[in-house]
Design a protein around this motif. Structure first.
Motif, mmCIF file in Angstrom:
data_model
loop_
_atom_site.group_PDB
_atom_site.id
_atom_site.type_symbol
_atom_site.label_atom_id
_atom_site.label_comp_id
_atom_site.label_asym_id
_atom_site.label_seq_id
_atom_site.Cartn_x
_atom_site.Cartn_y
_atom_site.Cartn_z
ATOM 1 N N SER A 51 -2.699 6.088 -12.030
ATOM 2 C CA SER A 51 -4.066 5.612 -11.772
ATOM 3 C C SER A 51 -4.876 5.519 -13.057
ATOM 4 C CB SER A 51 -4.763 6.519 -10.757
ATOM 5 O OG SER A 51 -4.791 7.836 -11.249
ATOM 6 N N MET A 71 5.307 3.826 -9.132
ATOM 7 C CA MET A 71 3.878 3.866 -8.817
ATOM 8 C C MET A 71 3.121 3.825 -10.132
ATOM 9 S SD MET A 71 3.372 6.622 -5.790
ATOM 10 C CE MET A 71 4.670 6.952 -4.606
ATOM 11 N N LYS A 72 2.162 2.957 -10.197
ATOM 12 C CA LYS A 72 1.390 2.842 -11.443
ATOM 13 C C LYS A 72 0.461 4.048 -11.576
ATOM 14 C CE LYS A 72 -2.294 0.588 -11.624
ATOM 15 N NZ LYS A 72 -3.261 -0.465 -11.355
ATOM 16 N N SER A 88 -8.295 -3.382 -5.903
ATOM 17 C CA SER A 88 -9.115 -2.633 -4.940
ATOM 18 C C SER A 88 -10.469 -2.211 -5.488
ATOM 19 C CB SER A 88 -8.339 -1.397 -4.472
ATOM 20 O OG SER A 88 -7.187 -1.792 -3.768
ATOM 21 N N SER A 117 -4.508 -4.744 -3.525
ATOM 22 C CA SER A 117 -4.589 -5.178 -4.928
ATOM 23 C C SER A 117 -6.050 -5.329 -5.318
ATOM 24 C CB SER A 117 -3.864 -6.519 -5.100
ATOM 25 O OG SER A 117 -4.376 -7.474 -4.188
ATOM 26 N N THR A 172 1.845 -7.088 -5.713
ATOM 27 C CA THR A 172 3.245 -6.689 -5.497
ATOM 28 C C THR A 172 4.176 -7.894 -5.515
ATOM 29 O OG1 THR A 172 2.900 -6.775 -3.102
ATOM 30 C CG2 THR A 172 2.687 -4.626 -4.158
ATOM 31 N N ARG A 189 0.857 -1.192 0.000
ATOM 32 C CA ARG A 189 0.000 0.000 0.000
ATOM 33 C C ARG A 189 0.888 1.236 0.000
ATOM 34 N NH1 ARG A 189 -1.558 -4.908 2.415
ATOM 35 N NH2 ARG A 189 -3.769 -4.909 2.964
ATOM 36 N N CYS A 248 -3.024 -3.554 -8.791
ATOM 37 C CA CYS A 248 -1.817 -3.301 -8.001
ATOM 38 C C CYS A 248 -1.283 -1.902 -8.276
ATOM 39 C CB CYS A 248 -0.768 -4.351 -8.354
ATOM 40 S SG CYS A 248 0.760 -4.158 -7.438
ATOM 41 N N GLN A 249 -0.944 -1.216 -7.199
ATOM 42 C CA GLN A 249 -0.482 0.173 -7.361
ATOM 43 C C GLN A 249 0.972 0.253 -7.792
ATOM 44 O OE1 GLN A 249 -1.880 1.169 -3.272
ATOM 45 N NE2 GLN A 249 -2.517 3.069 -4.249
ATOM 46 N N PRO A 255 -7.455 0.204 -12.137
ATOM 47 C CA PRO A 255 -7.288 -0.287 -10.771
ATOM 48 C C PRO A 255 -6.349 -1.492 -10.749
ATOM 49 C CG PRO A 255 -9.372 -1.019 -11.660
ATOM 50 C CD PRO A 255 -8.754 -0.142 -12.704
#
Lengths: 377, 88
Positions: free
Chosen positions: B37, B34-35, A228, A226, B13, A38, B43-44, B41
């Protein structure tokens, strides 16, 4: 002067820990304090990387080929709840050994309300399942090493005999993981272990491993960092079974414990503990007031000796030892079934469990103190 | 010289970091990022790498039995386009 303390309750939780454990936990709190998965600022990324590294390293330690299927839990109990509640089919049959801990017995008791039938597997003399008589059930659960008798199950042979069956073979490795070899780790359906016993990590962290194709329903659901956008828990591992924030300091401490074991050598620790148990077995075995319970061969048991003193309550023995600075555990050890099997229910027994840091001098002193309490043989 | 970059997006991740390890072993130099946005949506975290390396990255991941990533590149009007020009 500070009184010396002899800690012989490593089956409850190992103590002391390697110094690196606390140091690693402190580092995790200070340097990788972000929430793994996160936020990918520096500290979040550090936590994510630390978690990934720990999972890979711990998987390597156990010889696992699918690290993502090794999940972090609060302990073996949580892992076993996940297995039983997530995999035992309603109306199905589950067989267990004669030696199971309440982390198995109690979730199964709950599952009886879902019409799960629980039975004992045909067992060997030591209370572990007989590999030649594996029952036709949906799930067979066995401890790898009893926390009461110390008996070791032959999981390797069980796994071999179980191969090709549709049922699940589940192992509680609570008293095995660490010093006792687990060559079967990727040959069974699932297993659990606490971090704070033989793996020398802190309390509050544990691991559970699932073979490919074994897909329990999640026990806990929530944020995973993930997918989300979805209202449901994602299907992929390890996220599916790690909802909520992971105990990263706990993981760091666990990893440090495992690294200590790897550096010292699991086999070396095992031999050390066998030597200590041999001393205890030999000394106590010659005392007319002491009743020892099988198995009597220290190589056929974990680092554990249970006994009773004739004419004394086990708690009284433990209390008198405590007054003299010796920590042991008396009672039922959360394993009433194992005590029934051993013939010590409901009174229980005194349990002595040396660990990697126990010395021979401490064992000699313990024996001397015990004989001082109950009289010399 | 700046090569056009793509974002390689994985499901979580763990997969992202496993891919990073795999791609580095395969001679690539992915970077965690960081992906955006706008990609969508999920995994970031993502990996960035030169667009010309996307096919190799795809195949390296598949060779390791991993679910291969989806690649995204900047498109028109600030949107992101999936990069599908991968060599078999």
């Amino acid at each position: 002067m500070k009184k010396k303390w002899i800690y012989l309750d490593n089956a409850a939780t190992s103590h002391p820990k390697p110094k690196a454990v606390a140091a690693a936990m402190a580092r995790a709190v200070v340097h990788s304090a972000g929430n793994p998965g996160r936020g990918f600022h520096k500290t979040g990324l550090a936590a994510t990387r630390a978690l990934f590294h720990a999972r890979e390293t711990i998987s390597d330690f156990f010889g696992l080929s699918h690290p993502e299927r090794l999940i972090f839990t609060r302990g073996a109990t949580e892992g076993m709840n996940l297995i039983i509640k997530g995999l035992a089919p309603p109306g199905g049959r589950v067989a267990i050994s004669r030696l199971e801990h309440n982390c198995v017995i109690r979730p199964l008791e709950t599952m009886k309300k879902r019409k799960v039938v629980v039975e004992y597997a045909p067992c060997l003399e030591n209370g572990t399942p007989d590999p030649e008589r594996i029952p036709e059930v949906d799930m067979l659960i066995t401890t790898a090493a009893s926390n009461v008798t110390g008996a070791l199950a032959d999981i390797d042979t069980l796994a071999e005999a179980h191969r090709g069956r549709k049922s699940l073979l589940v192992v509680d490795a609570s008293q095995a993981a660490g010093p006792i070899p687990m060559p079967w780790a990727d040959k069974v359906s699932a297993w659990v272990a606490p971090g704070h016993k033989g793996l020398l990590g802190p309390q509050g962290i544990g691991i559970a491993w699932f073979a490919p194709g074994v897909e329990p329903e999640p026990l806990v659901e929530g944020g995973t960092g993930s997918a989300s956008d979805l209202p449901v828990t994602p299907p992929f591992w390890p996220d599916r079974h790690e909802a909520g924030t992971i105990n990263t300091p706990g993981v760091a401490g666990l990893l440090a414990g495992i690294k200590y074991i790897a550096a010292r050598g699991a086999q070396a620790i095992r031999e050390h503990e066998i030597a200590l148990c041999s001393m205890v077995l030999e000394a106590l075995g010659n005392h007319p007031r002491i009743e020892l319970y099988p198995p009597h061969d220290p190589r056929q048991r974990g680092s554990l000796v249970s006994f009773n003193v004739k004419g004394m309550d086990c708690s009284q023995v433990a209390e008198l030892l405590d007054r003299k600075g010796v920590a042991v555990r008396a009672g039922l050890h959360c394993s009433p079934q194992a005590h029934r099997f051993m013939g010590t229910f409901p009174g229980g027994a005194v349990r002595v469990t040396p660990g990697p840091f126990t010395t021979k001098a401490q064992i000699r002193l313990f024996i001397s103190i015990l004989f001082g309490i109950i009289g010399k043989p | 010289m700046n090569h056009p970059q793509v974002y390689a997006v994985f499901e979580n991740t763990h997969a992202t970091l496993k891919a990073e390890k795999t791609l580095k072993k395969g001679g690539l130099s992915p970077r965690t990022a960081m992906k955006p946005s706008g990609i969508g949506p999920g995994c970031q975290m993502a990996l960035t790498l030169p667009q010309v390396s996307a096919s190799l990255a795809y195949h390296l991941c598949r060779e390791q039995g991993m679910r291969p990533p989806r690649f995204f590149k900047p498109g028109q009007g600030g949107h992101w386009e999936e990069y599908l020009d991968l060599e078999e």
